[in-house]
Each structure stands twice: as structure tokens, then as C-alpha cells.
Design a protein around this motif. Structure first.
Motif, short mmCIF file in Angstrom:
data_model
loop_
_atom_site.label_atom_id
_atom_site.label_comp_id
_atom_site.label_asym_id
_atom_site.label_seq_id
_atom_site.Cartn_x
_atom_site.Cartn_y
_atom_site.Cartn_z
N THR A 1 78.45 19.32 115.08
CA THR A 1 77.96 20.44 115.34
C THR A 1 77.21 20.77 116.43
O THR A 1 76.77 19.60 117.33
CB THR A 1 77.10 21.20 114.15
N ASP A 2 77.15 21.88 117.14
CA ASP A 2 76.29 22.09 118.42
C ASP A 2 74.78 21.43 118.07
O ASP A 2 74.26 20.63 119.05
CB ASP A 2 76.13 23.51 118.70
N ASP B 1 68.30 19.69 127.05
CA ASP B 1 69.16 20.52 126.37
C ASP B 1 70.46 19.87 126.05
O ASP B 1 71.27 20.27 125.26
CB ASP B 1 69.70 21.64 127.12
N ASN C 1 72.48 18.30 128.14
CA ASN C 1 73.62 18.63 129.07
C ASN C 1 73.82 17.21 129.80
O ASN C 1 72.67 16.77 130.48
CB ASN C 1 73.37 19.79 129.92
N TYR D 1 78.63 10.61 118.48
CA TYR D 1 78.51 11.09 119.83
C TYR D 1 79.12 10.30 120.60
O TYR D 1 80.15 10.97 121.56
CB TYR D 1 77.08 11.21 119.97
N LYS E 1 75.34 17.70 118.21
CA LYS E 1 75.39 17.27 119.54
C LYS E 1 74.16 17.16 120.17
O LYS E 1 73.84 16.25 121.14
CB LYS E 1 76.33 18.10 120.40
N LYS E 2 73.09 18.24 120.09
CA LYS E 2 72.02 18.24 120.92
C LYS E 2 71.05 16.81 120.39
O LYS E 2 70.28 16.35 121.21
CB LYS E 2 71.36 19.69 120.64
#
Lengths: 217, 217
Positions: free
Chosen positions: A64-65, A135, A137, A14, A68-69
Motif C-alpha cells: 500500500t502507499d 517521504d 521518493n 519493496y 511503500k513509505k
DNA sequence: ATTATTTTTTAGACTTGTCTAAAAATTATT
DNA sequence: AATAATTTTTAGACAAGTCTAAAAAATAAT
């Protein structure tokens, strides 16, 4: 659920991703975790199976999403704990990293949400790094390196690039903390050092320091 | 330094020792950790090498002074975190165990000392169990089981024996919390149930409940 | 006191995460 | 384009912690 080791790899990837467009190389991951490339390859395969990274042999990895999360959530925990340590337990900003490295792996959504509330939903950790929301962000701040300011420009210190204890203690000694206003008085050409004004005092700053301090204009 | 697994064994032995004179059997340890006797034997050998337990084949283990202190420190951390979770993060007393099981392994003397101070140096955790001090000494309370009170005796609820979520939630439902005064109005011979008075209300309590509630006269 | 039962230990295997050394693929250099 | 250097992967080994199955010791029962 992820093991401690998997979480550490995720976090490393990350951090490496934010600052490069392409896939992250096996070597880069190994270096960042102070391990061997062969170990990294092994773990990458596991992470790929668990669908948190895309992986093609010899071509590095991308989160992947979901990955990342997951990684952002670990970073979120790390930074919230850092705030707690500094603001509630009288740690100084150079002492928190090691402990936060442990605390970030505690698994309890309620714990972290309540901690967030207790701290008043902070947006940045003690080093000025943004805290991702639930989330994943993050609220990107448009900060630039002190070294990139030109003569007579001014800004507020909002973060550090290098957060090693040594550097942070150096800043403490010089009276440089987050929120302080800094003005560039001179830029020396021959060694790229800066003469700055902080708290109405003049201070000479080396190139190395100036490359590790983030300023918001 | 001890691994997570070693710490869990130490803690289990510590708890088993308080409540028996002799050495703790391999089986008892295995049962308490929900593992197999053979695994316990393996770990016992490691702990013996590290000089936290005395061990002679087929004769169970006893904690050394060093072992006692180490184990007490883990229990100290566990209980301090429980206080933090309940008093600062709005956890209820039936939610804290699992998270404290993780937090107790965080290694940082400063963290735990500052946490202790933040909480005002509490002496007991949310279930009424005493918190060992830095040297591992505990302030023993002379509590007795509610079941051992006689008719018309009175006391204050100071702890629980069984701290499972189910039991704690049951107590919450009945309005039984630490600090509440309880009077025994009747003892039924045929089923050993009790009629008690709490908050000026009458309440019927089964034998099982009465055997899990500690009272200080 | 001799069996029977239970407890404990040993032996060998498996998993996770790591390593070294060697092979394979990629990238850089001439 | 062929060779050299680097990076990545594979293969095999090892330590920690666990397991099953079998052997050894201790305890209980007849």
C-alpha cells in the motif's frame, strides 16, 4: 510500529516490487528471505492486517502507499548507514551490508535526520543505489547495464547490480570503482565478453561482470 | 552469541553488581528490567547454561569473568554511541539513552573500534560515566557526591548519578554541566540544602540534587 | 521456635515467528 | 478437458520469552 521481522518482509517486498508489475508471490518473498512459503503466508496476513500490503489469497501481495513509505524509510536508513560506514568508519564497500542490515532497524527519526546532515545529504550509497528521501521518493538515475553498451560507446560507472562481497572485491581488484569512465573497445560475439578501456588501460570483462555493472552514458 | 534479551539481563546484572558485594537477587534483576521474578528465574537459568553467571537456587547470581567481559562490552558500546550522538549528531545528554539502548546491541567489532577511533578514544560518556576498554577494564574516577562536600570545599562536576531526562534537563536549565567548578558556600542544616557557587553565581541546591551530582575534588 | 511474610521457583499458558506435512487452489502439460 | 506439477494455504508443532497462579524455600517477627 513494526517488528524486526515485519520490517524485513516489507523491505523484501519493496525490492521485489521494483522490477515487476504484478503482485509479489509468496514463494518469491520466501526465497528472498530464505524462509518457507508457509512462514511467508503467515507474515503476509499480519502485514495485511497492519495495512501495509494488499493481499488476496493465492494472488500475491502489493505494498500500500503506507507500506511503500515504510519500506522506503528502512531502505533509506540502510543506505545512509552504508555511506556513514564507508565515509567515516573506513569500511570498504563490500563490508557494509551485514552491519547496515542491523542498523537499519534502529528507531529514531532524529538519529537518521542528523546522520543525513552529518553526511551532507548524500543521494547515493556506496554501491550507487539511490537513497530515498524522508517521504520515500527516490531520484531515479537512468543507468544501463554495461552489457548493453555497443562498441565505442562510453559512460561512467554509477552502480552495481550484484552487491555481494565477492563481486565487489573483484571490482576493487580490477580497479573498477564508482565514477570511473569506461569505454567499450570490443564486443566478442562467441562469449559476449567485452574489451573495455578504464584509466587508459585495456581490460577484458566477462558477460557476467558486464551484466552486473551499471553505466550512465 | 547472545540474544537481545540475554544482553539486557547481562547488562542489568553488571550494573547491579557494581554497588553490592553479594549475589544479585532475582527480584532486583526483575525490578531493574521491569519484568516479573519468574521471567528473571527463567533467564537466569539460560545465562547459567551459557556460563556467564554463577547460579545456585535461592541464592542470586554473580557474573563469571566471561559474563563480566561480555556485559562490559555492551556498556562500552552504549557509552561510545552516546558520545557519538552528543558530539557528532547534536543530541543533548538527556536524549541519548533510548537510542543508545538500541545501538548497543549492534554486532560488529570493527564498527565499534572504528567508532572509538573516530571519537578520539573517549574515556567518559556525556554523563561522566567511564567507558570500558576492549577488555572490559574501566578507569575508575574517585568522585564523590556533591552532598558529601563540606562547607568551603571545591571541586569539578564530573558525573551524574541519576541520568533521567528530567534531572539532566534541570541541570541544563541551571547551567550545571560536566567540567564546571563548584564551591560549597553554605550547608543548611534543617533541609540539607546547599548554597553553591558556579560560574561566579550563587545557586541554592536541594538535598536531592546534591545526592545525584558527582564531584571530583 | 513457631508463625507470618517475603522471595524464589515451578507449572502451565500465551504470543511471535518459525517449521513440517498435508490439503486446496492455481498453472502447466498432454 | 482432464491430468500432472507447482504454488499457496492450513493445521498442528516447536522454541524463545513472557506471564499468572500456586508451591517451596528463606527470612522476619512474634
Amino acid at each position: 510500529m513494526f517488528t524486526l521481522s515485519e520490517e524485513n518482509y516489507l523491505k523484501a517486498i519493496y525490492h521485489l516490487e521494483s522490477g515487476s508489475e504484478k503482485g509479489i508471490s509468496t514463494n518469491a518473498i520466501a526465497k528472498s528471505l530464505e524462509t518457507k512459503a508457509s512462514s511467508a503466508t503467515d507474515m503476509i496476513k499480519k502485514l495485511s492486517e497492519k495495512e501495509v500490503v494488499f493481499y488476496k489469497k493465492y494472488q500475491g501481495v502489493t505494498l500500500t502507499d503506507f507500506g511503500k513509505k515504510t519500506a522506503a524509510n528502512i531502505v533509506r536508513k540502510h543506505r545512509l548507514w552504508e555511506v556513514f560506514l564507508v565515509e567515516r568508519l573506513n569500511f570498504s564497500w563490500d563490508e557494509v551490508h551485514e552491519v547496515a542490515e542491523q542498523l537499519e532497524h534502529i528507531k529514531s527519526p532524529k538519529l537518521i535526520n542528523q546522520l543525513d546532515a552529518l553526511l551532507g545529504f548524500p543521494t547515493h550509497d556506496p554501491h550507487g543505489d539511490p537513497i530515498p528521501d524522508k517521504d520515500g521518493n527516490i531520484n531515479a538515475v537512468d543507468k544501463i547495464l554495461l552489457a548493453n553498451l555497443t562498441k565505442n560507446e562510453r559512460g561512467v560507472c554509477v552502480g552495481v547490480h550484484d552487491s555481494s562481497s565477492e563481486f565487489l572485491r573483484f571490482l576493487d581488484k580490477k580497479g573498477i570503482t564508482l565514477g570511473k569512465e569506461i569505454t567499450v573497445l570490443e564486443k566478442e560475439d562467441f562469449d559476449d565478453s567485452l574489451l573495455i578501456e578504464i584509466d587508459a588501460e585495456k581490460l577484458s570483462i566477462s558477460k557476467k561482470i558486464a551484466n552486473n555493472l551499471y553505466i550512465q552514458k
